[in-house]
Design a protein around this motif. Structure first.
Motif, PDB file in Angstrom:
ATOM      1  N   ARG A  56       0.828  -1.220   0.000  1.00  0.00           N
ATOM      2  CA  ARG A  56       0.000   0.000   0.000  1.00  0.00           C
ATOM      3  C   ARG A  56       0.859   1.266   0.000  1.00  0.00           C
ATOM      4  NH1 ARG A  56      -3.390  -3.614   3.304  1.00  0.00           N
ATOM      5  NH2 ARG A  56      -5.184  -4.098   1.970  1.00  0.00           N
ATOM      6  N   CYS A 114       2.151   1.744  -3.475  1.00  0.00           N
ATOM      7  CA  CYS A 114       1.105   2.313  -4.336  1.00  0.00           C
ATOM      8  C   CYS A 114       0.998   3.821  -4.132  1.00  0.00           C
ATOM      9  CB  CYS A 114      -0.240   1.657  -4.044  1.00  0.00           C
ATOM     10  SG  CYS A 114      -0.407  -0.029  -4.682  1.00  0.00           S
ATOM     11  N   LEU A 154      -5.689  -7.776  -1.841  1.00  0.00           N
ATOM     12  CA  LEU A 154      -4.479  -6.950  -1.917  1.00  0.00           C
ATOM     13  C   LEU A 154      -3.972  -6.876  -3.352  1.00  0.00           C
ATOM     14  CD1 LEU A 154      -2.312  -5.368  -0.294  1.00  0.00           C
ATOM     15  CD2 LEU A 154      -1.040  -7.526  -0.149  1.00  0.00           C
ATOM     16  N   GLU A 169      -6.127  -4.588  -5.382  1.00  0.00           N
ATOM     17  CA  GLU A 169      -5.828  -3.192  -5.052  1.00  0.00           C
ATOM     18  C   GLU A 169      -4.606  -2.690  -5.816  1.00  0.00           C
ATOM     19  OE1 GLU A 169      -4.737  -0.543  -1.064  1.00  0.00           O
ATOM     20  OE2 GLU A 169      -5.596  -2.552  -0.846  1.00  0.00           O
ATOM     21  N   THR A 221      -5.220  -2.495  -9.624  1.00  0.00           N
ATOM     22  CA  THR A 221      -6.112  -1.385  -9.964  1.00  0.00           C
ATOM     23  C   THR A 221      -5.367  -0.058  -9.941  1.00  0.00           C
ATOM     24  OG1 THR A 221      -8.014  -2.580  -9.060  1.00  0.00           O
ATOM     25  CG2 THR A 221      -8.255  -0.212  -9.334  1.00  0.00           C
ATOM     26  N   LYS A 258     -13.739  -8.530  -4.311  1.00  0.00           N
ATOM     27  CA  LYS A 258     -13.196  -7.418  -5.090  1.00  0.00           C
ATOM     28  C   LYS A 258     -14.331  -6.446  -5.380  1.00  0.00           C
ATOM     29  CE  LYS A 258     -13.582  -9.818  -9.581  1.00  0.00           C
ATOM     30  NZ  LYS A 258     -13.710 -11.215  -9.149  1.00  0.00           N
TER      31      LYS A 258
END
Length: 398
Positions: A150, A153, A187, A190, A193, A222
């Motif tokens: 995360r 990202c 995960l 995520e 995407t 999802k």
């Protein structure tokens, strides 16, 4: 508990029990502490903590501090969402002091990531990058992989905002690879995407489509409607109108009910842009009017929702040559307050005014103002160059 922490850190650092004991303690003493058979004195624990590179508080029971940090983090994130950034930073600073006292690197990583989010909200991506990199530093290679994904990202988003394209790709690719290595479909969805959104924003629609399709093929859970919307938009850009229409139908069936979170409300204006390209005027206009009404009626709505909704409305008016709609959305866009999230809508409004202008001089004025707000709009540059040729002006700067 204390013994487990000491053993895990010692092994992580590659130390033997004898090395940790040094001359002040004995190997047997360290072994007994690690097994939980004896409780170390404060003096011995301070010595062990120093050799393991942790504050003493890391090995003590700090439930009160931990609960306070959790409350501060939750409050700070809520303040960031409502754009009360100065107050959020106060809470994050307090949380950081407590996290350093208890020696929790994972919490410090979360605090640094939240600080990076504040900088992004302030339009300072370079400063955000520094916070996110610090957060990754607190997340060791053998730490929480989900947290690392995360943060990576977020780093990718910040690098893109700073114009660091290759860095953004590296962070996002790393996030996807780390996510794929875990048995956590949510995960992976995520990370795929976020990388897909990056590719889409830079007009790499085939790459975006591949990433979205991989995410959609993973097992639940999802966000089905969110992925269907992205697939619809990617197929639209690639001219796959039949596939885009099928996904658009799915999204409209699953559009959120009133009271949904704002990130879901943005789907309506995104879907409208797809429907415009599919030539479905009535469906698109209905969604746009709903989005604009929501954004104007709710004082807690973000400027991003209003800007995106007005942009969709202006493109609808241009696509279907509706003069009344053009005047309506132009007025709303230009009357809105000045804000980075609204500059795109204001630029669209000025460009549309340029297309409707009665003289080339007026058209050039409006297009010039639009390009000042959105200088990367190639089609507007072409229009402005054509007008300058018509009027005999020098075109070397276009």
């Amino acid at each position: 508990m204390v013994g487990d922490k000491i053993r895990d850190l010692r092994k992580k650092l590659g130390l033997t029990q004898e090395q940790l004991a040094g001359s002040e303690l004995t190997k047997s003493y360290v072994s007994q502490v690690e097994l939980g058979r004896i409780r170390p004195s404060r003096k011995a624990l301070a010595l062990i903590a120093e050799r393991l590179g942790k504050p003493l508080g890391y090995f003590l029971d700090n439930d009160d501090d931990r609960r306070t940090v959790d409350v501060l983090l939750k409050a700070s994130n809520a303040l960031i969402s409502s754009h009360r950034l100065d107050e959020a930073l106060v809470g994050l600073t307090e949380a950081r002091v407590l996290a350093e006292r208890i020696g929790r690197d994972d919490i410090l990583a979360t605090i640094e990531a939240a600080s990076g989010r504040v900088k992004m909200e302030r339009g300072q991506p370079l400063q955000a990058i520094e916070h996110y990199k610090t957060a990754l530093g607190f997340n060791a290679a053998d730490g929480d992989i989900a947290q690392r994904v995360r943060i990576s990202c977020q780093l990718g988003r910040a690098a893109r905002a700073a114009g660091l394209f290759h860095e953004a790709v590296a962070y996002l690719y790393g996030a996807v690879q780390n996510a794929r290595s875990q048995d956590d479909p949510a995960l992976t969805v995520e990370a795929l995407t976020v990388f897909g959104d990056f590719c889409f924003a830079d007009s790499h629609w085939q790459s975006a489509l591949a990433l979205y399709a991989e995410a959609a093929a993973l097992p639940e859970p999802k966000p089905a409607a969110g992925l269907a919307l992205r697939l619809a938009l990617a197929h639209c850009r690639l001219g796959h109108l039949q596939e885009a229409s099928a996904y658009a139908d799915q999204v409209e069936r699953d559009l959120p009910v009133p009271g949904a979170v704002e990130s879901q409300k943005l789907w309506a204006s995104d879907l409208a842009l797809c429907l415009i390209q599919l030539g479905q005027a009535d469906r698109a206009r209905r969604l746009i009017d709903q989005s604009v009404t929501d954004a104007l009626a709710n004082p807690n709505s973000s400027t991003r929702l209003l800007g995106q909704s007005l942009t969709a409305g202006l493109r609808w008016a241009a696509a279907f040559a509706d003069g009344g709609a053009a005047e309506h959305f132009i007025r709303l866009a230009l009357d809105a307050k000045d804000h980075p999230d609204l500059s795109g809508a204001k630029a669209e409004a000025l460009a549309l005014m340029g297309r409707k202008a009665s003289t080339p001089e007026d058209a050039m004025q409006y297009l010039g103002q639009a390009l000042a707000l959105k200088p990367d709009a190639l089609s507007w540059k072409v229009q402005l160059a054509f007008l300058r040729v018509q009027t005999g002006e020098d075109t070397m700067d276009t």
